[in-house]
Design an enzyme around this catalytic site. Structure first.
Site, PDB file in Angstrom:
ATOM      1  CG  ASP A  80     -20.200 -16.913 -29.393  1.00 42.53           C
ATOM      2  OD1 ASP A  80     -20.846 -16.426 -28.448  1.00 42.53           O
ATOM      3  OD2 ASP A  80     -19.147 -17.557 -29.241  1.00 42.53           O
ATOM      4  CG  ASP A  82     -18.527 -16.450 -34.722  1.00 41.32           C
ATOM      5  OD1 ASP A  82     -19.483 -17.201 -34.383  1.00 41.32           O
ATOM      6  OD2 ASP A  82     -17.370 -16.614 -34.296  1.00 41.32           O
ATOM      7  CD  GLU A  84     -17.003 -22.592 -36.377  1.00 41.13           C
ATOM      8  OE1 GLU A  84     -17.384 -23.520 -35.649  1.00 41.13           O
ATOM      9  OE2 GLU A  84     -16.686 -22.757 -37.567  1.00 41.13           O
ATOM     10  CE1 TYR A 296     -18.044 -14.318 -29.964  1.00 39.83           C
ATOM     11  CE2 TYR A 296     -17.717 -13.594 -32.228  1.00 39.83           C
ATOM     12  CZ  TYR A 296     -17.806 -14.607 -31.289  1.00 39.83           C
ATOM     13  OH  TYR A 296     -17.649 -15.916 -31.667  1.00 39.83           O
ATOM     14  NE  ARG A 298     -13.125 -17.691 -31.569  1.00 41.23           N
ATOM     15  CZ  ARG A 298     -13.557 -18.139 -30.392  1.00 41.23           C
ATOM     16  NH1 ARG A 298     -14.734 -17.734 -29.948  1.00 41.23           N
ATOM     17  NH2 ARG A 298     -12.833 -18.969 -29.679  1.00 41.23           N
ATOM     18  CG  HIS A 343     -18.980  -9.386 -35.532  1.00 41.04           C
ATOM     19  ND1 HIS A 343     -20.315  -9.553 -35.804  1.00 41.04           N
ATOM     20  CD2 HIS A 343     -18.395 -10.589 -35.758  1.00 41.04           C
ATOM     21  CE1 HIS A 343     -20.526 -10.809 -36.170  1.00 41.04           C
ATOM     22  NE2 HIS A 343     -19.376 -11.449 -36.158  1.00 41.04           N
TER      23      HIS A 343
END
Length: 875
Positions: A80, A82, A84, A296, A298, A343
């Site tokens: 992903d 981000d 994380e 996405y 988040r 984002h």
């Protein structure tokens, strides 16, 4: 053939469809490494060295990636986009390097895409990069901080505050918000006030409502009419005068649409409109993203890609007409604190596809997609044009004046598609429509009504309003909101009742303790400031170990200061902090902490072994007075005090309900030297213990119930309530492990079931299993497994329906009905279950037949093979 790694099998499946056979796409199943939950995993004495460990259930996934890499030799990390996701990629690279699957000449690249579409994936593959180390370092800092706080602060709680579970860096601050709001509500004192409204009519007979704004020539404030007597005088002042319309003012107005969704606003709106919790919202959004339907999810950005804006405008024109498309695109400024982590907003990947077009079957996904699609189109639509009208009606002497307000929607604009919800119901007179009213015309009085009001306390937080408040304070980030709100509920510090968050006793105590002994670390400004520092780390503007060092220097000193604290001192300090709540001033001015039982002891907060708290007398054991934790009278609302709630007497025995370590239970009589174990029975979950009545408690204490001897063999048949609900048992005693058990449909049937019904149920149970070892009949047969063969069936189990194939049983998600499962879904569930359990799918019998037809000479050699291959098999 490059190996592409993503987080989940669903995402892998979608990406594999776009990349084609030239790539091997595998799933890491989330994080593959973490800090072991033991002392020393983060070592502040050695430059915050962190010891990582591959989780046991992740080893097989790392091995699968390593095996694929041994053949293909190129690794593409596509987790992903981000912090994380960057951390997962870094962990994979480190773990594979450690096991020597990545060599010096192994090409390793990182790709990110904001949406899982063919174009987005292709563009990402054409623009690879390396792992972003500042983002990884921001993750490392957060993980180290959370470990240091949790691992060092939780033991302090266990020692000084019995019953407390643990404390977290951000969760504790979030809990403080909920506790402080509850204390505001408890300290709130309602204030009475009145308003007066009149139902008026035009000369043409059209009615409208107006409220009193001027009385006795003075403009009224909210609290000027304090009681019913004053309200009646105001009513008389209106009814005794003729009223005329003194002014009519119409003003044009407009309403603009809300910005597109980011993580926090999506969670808030899903909570308002559907009552969905943060975790439920993010789970549905995750599946929509992995299926390629939305971008996405988040994100703290609200900007939209130019091509998406154009697509939205085209979709609006095609669906609603050009009048709904503004002259120029709407631009929403990104409010992200850290541009590197920002984002695009959450939006559909195809603006023309509504929920019906996608044919979404999952209810949560369908509702959430519809919400995102409507909000995205609305944000690029024309404003709504309104006309707001204000009408003043008064008496000739100027002593009385009333006002009516309303609006007319001239052009609905974005309101045709979407209107943002509100956290709490608000009555707004501006939303009402008014009839045609002209200045100077008479206003006929149809009725004049006084209305009593009381000021309301601030509302308890919902998950949505809590996330909103955390965002306003700068606490947490998009990827953490759902887990923070969920954690404090899982720890039983907070409970959710009718979508509102209410602090439990444990939560109050933990907050009081932390605010007294670790005030700095549950401070809103401090937590927000630390988040800003971590944002600077992710932007590459700060050294994460310097941030850790500054934090640890002060935090470790605060931990050391608590080592000499005595539990009694801690409890007394908490008594002082919570005194306004626990011991409010009495009406007669007497000491609120004086024991009402003995008149000499002092009341204070105590903790029980079960983890709860209660109020007890300092003269214990001479005085055994106790009451429920909370202000006096808390037990009147049904709360169960530590010495039990008296329900009444039966056959000379007191019947009480208690809160135990393993749940509520009822008890007959007290514990004495002669009777150390009086009769007890657990209270079923379906019966709220706080609302339990004497009659039902006595019924529970009568269990197990003898129905009578079985007519065939004379062995006793019993009814009872067990771990898995109500049941009947055919055995000499309920303590016997043998015999036959059969489930009952309801709790009430435990007390009413007769012998005929019991015999029938027991016979059906024996027939259904048909003797030991016989398998139950499947609910559905899906057919042969398309890849490995063997029947795939839907079965009914003790814990719900599941998919069965060979020796693999995969639980069916709650979102899928047994009669709607497709073979494709079943195969995916089987594969996920096999991967988690480490089982290998058995091969078809047909695949082994060619080996059996080999020449006899090879059979002799095969006898020696096991001895040679044994060491290899052990590896």
């Amino acid at each position: 053939m490059p190996v592409v790694v993503v987080e989940s099998p669903a995402k892998a499946k979608t990406i594999n469809k776009y990349l084609g056979p030239g790539y091997t796409v595998l799933a890491s199943y989330g994080h593959v490494r973490d800090l072991p939950p033991k002392d020393g995993s983060v070592d502040p004495e050695h430059d915050f060295d962190m010891k990582w460990e591959v989780a046991s259930d992740s080893r097989k996934h790392v091995k699968a990636i390593a095996d694929a890499l041994a053949e293909d030799g190129e690794l593409i990390l596509a987790t992903d986009p981000d912090r994380e996701g960057e951390a997962i990629s870094w962990h994979l690279q480190e773990a594979l390097t450690k096991r020597k699957s990545i060599k010096k000449d192994t090409p390793v690249s990182r790709v990110t895409f904001n949406a899982i579409t063919k174009d987005a994936v292709a563009q990402a593959m054409a623009n690879p990069r390396q792992v972003d180390m500042p983002l990884v370092e921001a993750y490392l800092a957060r993980r180290a901080l959370d470990y240091l706080v949790g691992f060092n602060l939780s033991p302090v709680l266990w020692r000084k505050l019995p019953g407390a579970k643990s404390a977290g860096r951000v969760q504790s601050v979030c809990l403080r918000l909920i506790v402080e709001r509850e204390m505001e509500i408890e300290a709130f004192r309602a204030r009475e006030y009145w308003s007066v409204k009149a139902l008026l009519a035009t000369p043409r007979g059209q009615e409208y409502e107006a409220r009193l704004t001027v009385l006795a020539g003075k403009k009224l404030d909210r609290y000027d009419i304090e009681n019913g007597t004053q309200a009646e005088l105001a009513v008389q002042a209106i009814t005794s005068r003729d009223l005329t319309v003194t002014s009519v003012e119409a003003k044009p107005a407009s309403r603009n649409p809300s910005a597109p969704f980011m993580t926090s606003t999506l969670q808030q709106e899903a909570s308002r409109k559907f009552g969905m919790g943060a975790r439920q919202t993010m789970s549905a959004a995750q599946r929509l993203y992995e299926a390629g339907h939305i971008t996405y999810m988040r994100t703290d950005g609200i900007d939209m890609a130019p091509e998406a804006v154009s697509a939205a405008r085209d979709a609006i024109a095609a669906r609603f007409g050009k009048d709904y498309v503004p002259g120029s695109p709407r631009i929403y400024k990104n409010k992200a604190k850290n541009a590197q982590e920002a984002h695009e907003c959450i939006r559909p990947t195809d603006m023309t596809a509504d929920a019906d077009a996608l044919k979404l079957t999952d209810a949560d996904q369908r509702k959430l997609y519809d919400l995102i699609w409507k909000r995205t189109l609305a944000c690029q639509m024309e404003s709504a044009r309104l006309e707001r009208t204000t009408v003043d009606v008064g008496s000739r002497d100027g002593q009385v004046e009333l006002r009516a307000t309303g609006q007319v929607v001239l052009f609905d604009g974005f309101l045709r598609v979407y209107e943002e919800g509100r956290d709490d119901a608000v009555t707004d007179d501006d939303d009402k429509r008014l009839p045609q009213i002209s200045q100077g015309e008479k206003a006929d009085k149809r009725s004049v009504t006084p209305e009593q009001h009381f000021t309301q306390p601030p509302p308890r937080y919902t998950e949505a309003t809590l996330v909103k408040r955390m965002e306003e304070l700068g606490i947490g980030r998009p990827s953490t909101y759902a887990s923070i709100v969920t954690t404090i509920q899982d720890r039983e510090y907070v409970r959710k009742d009718k979508n509102r968050l209410i602090p439990e006793d444990k939560g109050r105590l933990v907050t009081a303790f932390l605010q007294n002994y670790f005030q700095k670390y549950v401070g809103y400004d401090f937590t927000a400031g630390l988040e800003d520092e971590l944002d600077h780390v992710s932007a590459g503007d700060a050294d994460y170990k310097a941030v850790l060092n500054r934090f640890w220097r002060d935090f470790s000193a605060a931990i050391a200061e608590t080592s000499e604290l005595r539990i009694t001192d801690v409890l007394e300090k908490i008594n002082e902090v919570l005194e306004p709540h626990l011991f409010p001033p009495t009406e007669d001015g007497s000491d609120p902490r004086r024991c009402p039982n003995c008149g000499e002891g002092r009341l204070s907060m105590r903790t029980a072994r079960s983890g709860g708290a209660f109020i007890g007398c300092s003269n214990y054991p001479e005085c055994r007075y106790t009451r429920a934790f909370g202000p006096p009278g808390a037990e009147d609302d049904g709360a169960i005090p530590p010495d039990g709630k008296l329900l009444g007497e039966d056959m000379g025995d007191e019947i009480r309900v208690f809160k135990g370590r393993f749940g509520p239970y009822v008890q007959r009589g007290p514990v004495t030297e002669e009777n150390k174990k009086p009769p007890r029975q657990s209270v079923p979950k379906d019966w709220p213990a706080e609302e339990l009545e004497l009659e039902r408690a006595v019924m529970l204490l009568s269990l197990p119930r003898e129905i009578g001897p079985h007519p065939e063999d004379g062995v006793m048949v019993w009814s009872n309530i067990g771990r898995y609900g109500p049941y009947i048992k055919h055995a000499p005693s309920t303590s016997d492990r043998g015999g036959t058990n059969a489930n009952l449909e309801s709790l009430d049937e435990v007390f009413t079931v007769g012998m005929n019904r019991a015999v029938q149920l027991l016979a059906e149970k024996v027939a259904s299993r048909g003797g030991r070892g016989r398998a139950a009949a499947p609910l559905r047969e899906l057919g042969e497994h398309p890849e490995a063969g063997g029947p795939v069936s839907i079965m009914s189990g003790k814990y719900g329906p599941y998919v069965k194939w060979e020796k693999i049983n995969a639980t069916l998600p709650d979102t899928i009905e047994p009669d709607q499962v497709t073979m494709e879904q079943a195969v995916e569930l089987i594969a996920e279950r096999a991967a988690k359990s480490g089982k290998k799918a058995p091969k078809k019998a047909a695949a082994k037949k060619p080996a059996a037809k080999k020449a006899p000479a090879k059979k002799a050699a095969a006898k020696k093979a096991p001895a040679k291959k044994a060491p290899k098999a052990e590896e």
